[in-house]
Every structure is written in C-alpha cells, then in structure tokens.
Scaffold this active site. Structure first.
Site, mmCIF file in Angstrom:
data_model
loop_
_atom_site.group_PDB
_atom_site.id
_atom_site.type_symbol
_atom_site.label_atom_id
_atom_site.label_comp_id
_atom_site.label_asym_id
_atom_site.label_seq_id
_atom_site.Cartn_x
_atom_site.Cartn_y
_atom_site.Cartn_z
ATOM 1 N N TYR A 131 0.853 -1.189 0.000
ATOM 2 C CA TYR A 131 0.000 0.000 0.000
ATOM 3 C C TYR A 131 0.884 1.232 0.000
ATOM 4 C CZ TYR A 131 -3.359 3.530 1.632
ATOM 5 O OH TYR A 131 -4.137 4.649 1.773
ATOM 6 N N ASP A 184 9.166 2.715 -0.233
ATOM 7 C CA ASP A 184 8.138 3.329 0.603
ATOM 8 C C ASP A 184 8.379 2.866 2.035
ATOM 9 O OD1 ASP A 184 5.940 4.130 1.998
ATOM 10 O OD2 ASP A 184 4.469 3.460 0.520
ATOM 11 N N LYS A 229 4.390 8.820 8.916
ATOM 12 C CA LYS A 229 4.133 8.256 10.245
ATOM 13 C C LYS A 229 5.145 8.728 11.296
ATOM 14 C CE LYS A 229 0.983 4.938 8.442
ATOM 15 N NZ LYS A 229 0.967 4.259 7.192
HETATM 16 C C1 LIG Z 1 0.305 4.741 5.797
HETATM 17 C C2 LIG Z 1 1.066 4.447 4.547
HETATM 18 C C3 LIG Z 1 1.040 5.303 3.434
HETATM 19 C C4 LIG Z 1 0.129 6.477 3.339
HETATM 20 O O1 LIG Z 1 0.380 7.448 4.290
HETATM 21 P P1 LIG Z 1 -0.802 8.486 4.657
HETATM 22 O O2 LIG Z 1 -0.127 9.445 5.581
HETATM 23 O O3 LIG Z 1 -1.882 7.668 5.285
HETATM 24 O O4 LIG Z 1 -1.247 9.107 3.386
HETATM 25 C C5 LIG Z 1 1.895 5.038 2.389
HETATM 26 N N1 LIG Z 1 2.689 3.970 2.398
HETATM 27 C C6 LIG Z 1 2.729 3.109 3.430
HETATM 28 C C7 LIG Z 1 3.655 1.962 3.404
HETATM 29 C C8 LIG Z 1 1.887 3.306 4.529
HETATM 30 O O5 LIG Z 1 1.873 2.417 5.524
#
Ligand SMILES: *Cc1c(COP(=O)(O)O)cnc(C)c1O
Length: 409
Positions: free
Chosen positions: A129, A223, A251
């Site tokens: 994701y 990511d 995060k």
């Molecule tokens: C949470 C998450 C996102 C998206 O971040 P948001 O601040 O919710 O837009 C992207 N990549 C990964 C791996 C995530 O866990």
C-alpha cells in the site's frame, strides 16, 4: 454527518464487526474511550507513536512551538532540524522535501521518477500500500506481465494502465514486467511489507529489485512510511544494507502530527520546483508544530531505544506463539522489531496470495475477544501491530495473558 462515521475507512471496524470506540485520551501504552474504558493500545495511531501516546517531551515541545505561532508558510528552523535528522539517518537521502502525508510523499516520488526518466509506467507489488493516489490504487490485471486495473471507483483506467502490478518476493514476475513496453520509470516497493500484515522480504529480494530495475533504466522508490525509523533509525535500508534512489517517509517522522517526506539522491530532489521542472507544493508543508513533534520523537530513538523495541517485540512474539501452541489454534506470527502480525489459518505469509488465504473470520473473533479483555488491536487481519517504547514488560505480559484467554475462548 461523516461517511461511516470515520475519516479513514479501516477505522470503521468493517473487517471485524461492531462499532468503533471513540477515543478521548491516550498516555504511554494506553488509550481511554469515551465510555471510560482503559485499553492497552497496539494501534498507536497506525505507527507514528513509537514513543507512546502523549510523550511528555513531545507534548512540551509542541506546546512551546504552538505558543510561538502555528504556521507561517515560510521557511522555519525546525524544518532544517528535521531534515538533518532524516538525512543523518538515511545514507541514501542527500536531500529531502517535507510534505504532509504518506500519500503525498509517494505521489511526489513518482512524479520525480517520471520527470527524471521521461517515462510514464510504474511497477508496484501486489499487497503493498502506498497511500490513495490514483496511480497506486491499482490491482493486477489478468496475468503477471500486464497492465493494472483500478482498485477503486473513480480511478480512470487510462491512469491505472500506467501501473503494472507484480508479486511480492517474486523476482520472475518483476523481470517479466520490466521487460514489457513501455519501459518503466520506477519500481515502488515497501521494503518490509506491512499493509498485508507484516511480510518480510526474502533474503536477497531487495538487492535484486534494485539491480533489475537499474538494469532496465528505472529508479527504485522505497516506501518506508511504516518501516522508516521503526525497524531501525535508517529503516529497512539500514537493516538490510541497501540504498534506494528515492525514499518515502511518513508516520514516525511526524511523531503523530501530519508530516511526511520524500528524500533521495540530490540530483533527483533538485528536479523539484523551483530549482527544476517537477512541480510540488504545499500550504502546510513543513508546518512548524508538526515538524517539532517529528523532531522530538526522532530525538528519543537512540540505539538503546531500538534494543528495547526489539526485546519487547520478541517477548510479545514468544508469548503469542506459546499461547497459540497451548490453545491448539492454527495461527502464526511474523515480526521485525516492534512491528508484527498474528495471522490466522496459515503457517507463513510471503506474498499477497498467502495473505488472501488467512482466516479473517478467526481474526475478527480474536479482535473482539481481545478488546473485551482490554487490548486495542488494529481492526483488520492485514494490519501491523505497533509496539511502542511505552509498552513495558508489564504491558507485554498483559497483552499475552489476554491473548492466551482469547485464543482459548
Ligand atoms: C500509511 C502508509 C502510506 C500512506 O500514508 P498516509 O499518511 O496515510 O497518506 C503510504 N505507504 C505506506 C507503506 C503506509 O503504511
């Protein structure tokens, strides 16, 4: 007034049934709901709160920052301090731009990659994701080496067909996709997958992704929105000794407030406006209160902190595995550091096909049994549990005792 009562869908508990608790307070490893129930929290705001809820240093620094002004739309010193912390932690990051969400970070990383290569197609891995950008809300079409189809209404097929989807930990599917036309601008990957439950990269997987992508003239975007500052200060790249071209953070870098980042090679970051032709901007980008929360949180993350997180994560895993054996339940635990998932109905999960085989009904029962026993788990089988520095031995023991009882029931 709010669709499904939530501002982000998984909060609605659709995957586990029942009504979500409204939370009114948090401290350390605990949260309290509006009815006054105390819960040990393993959601921790979905990852940012590695120091636990309302850490006094973070709260104090944020309070002081707010008194000096909540935002200026101009450069502020704390942005430099946060950038220094990020560049210092990740050898692959020479420059970094601060944005407001992980979604924005991956969107910007892809735009940089497309701008740098002059190519349009990107390759992502099934089950990873990367936020809710149109280009990444895409699932596999029919057959591995084909083009993606929208994974959401409202995403135009003409956008999703620019994204190819391949299988995690499956280098042959990546090879096949790299070989088709048009050539890809980038391969984007969660170096530790944590959005289909916690799924570790097979030995050599990340190294080979980098090698194959570079051979094809594509950039590699890691990511690390979850894994950055979580599994080590330098994220999965430190843990596995690899370097991405571009890295997305989120995060933890915001310490619970809205900050995310895209960083990487200086020549790539210098493509961003106003130095280069790739446009990106944000009214709230680098907001001083949010950057203060991130800087203070990262300040707490020294070598001792990661040793502690590893010990507590390992204790939780061992306790859960023992409880699983005692209860004779078909389940397994996958973990890296303070990030773990208890999977029902499978021995191991290596990719999305395995994840899709898990017993989500069993997880839903377990979730409800755990919250009755005072433990707040992420409300889906496909999420990571987050252990924080505030989860001491006593809290870990309480979680394990609750799991023992819940699995027995
Ligand atoms: C949470 C998450 C996102 C998206 O971040 P948001 O601040 O919710 O837009 C992207 N990549 C990964 C791996 C995530 O866990």
């Amino acid at each position: 007034m709010i669709p499904a009562g939530v501002n982000s869908p998984v909060r609605a508990w659709r995957a586990v049934g029942g009504d979500p608790r409204f939370l009114v307070r948090g401290r350390g490893a605990f949260v309290w709901d509006a009815d006054g129930n105390e819960l040990i929290d393993l959601v921790c705001a979905w990852g940012p709160l590695i120091a636990g809820h309302a850490h006094p240093d973070v709260v104090q620094a944020v309070t002081n920052a707010a008194k000096r002004g909540t935002g200026f739309g101009a450069p502020t010193p704390v942005e430099i301090e946060l950038a220094e912390a990020i560049v210092g932690a990740f050898p692959s990051i020479e420059k970094v731009r601060l944005v407001t969400s992980g979604t924005e970070a991956t969107m910007t990383a892809m735009r940089i990659a497309r701008g740098a290569t002059g190519r349009s197609r990107v390759i992502k891995f099934n089950g990873c994701y990367h936020g809710h950008n149109d280009s990444l809300l895409v699932k596999a079409g029919s057959g591995a080496a084909t083009f993606g189809v929208p994974d959401s209404a409202g995403v135009p097929g003409s956008i999703s067909e620019l994204t190819s989807v391949v299988e995690y930990n499956d280098l042959d599917s990546l090879r096949a996709s790299l070989a088709i036309d048009p050539p890809p601008a980038a391969v984007i990957v969660e170096p530790i997958a944590a959005n289909m439950g916690v799924v570790l990269p097979a030995p050599g997987f990340l190294e080979t992704v980098l090698e194959l992508a570079h051979d094809a003239g594509a950039l590699v975007i890691f990511d690390e929105v979850i894994s950055g500052f979580r599994v080590a200060r330098g994220g999965a790249q430190e843990l596995y000794g690899v370097k991405a071209d571009l890295t997305c953070l989120g995060k933890i870098v915001g310490g619970g407030l809205p900050v995310a980042a895209v960083g990487g090679r200086a020549d790539l970051l210098d493509l961003l406006a106003p130095m280069g032709p790739v446009y990106q901007a944000g009214t709230l980008s680098g907001n001083p209160i949010a950057c203060t929360a991130g800087r203070e949180t990262i300040r707490l993350l020294d070598a001792t902190a990661y040793q502690l997180l590893e010990r507590r994560g390992a204790a939780l895993q061992e306790g859960l595995e023992d409880a699983i054996r005692n209860a004779g339940v078909d389940a397994s635990v996958q973990r890296v550091g303070s990030l773990l998932t208890l999977f029902f109905g499978v021995e191991a999960v290596h990719d999305f096909t395995d994840a899709a085989r898990t017993d989500t009904d069993a997880f839903a029962s377990f979730f409800r049994a755990m919250i009755e026993r005072g433990v707040n788990l992420p409300p889906s089988q496909y999420e990571a549990w987050f252990v924080s520095l505030a989860h001491g031995d006593a809290e870990i023991e309480r979680i394990v005792a609750a799991a023992r009882s819940a699995l027995g029931a």
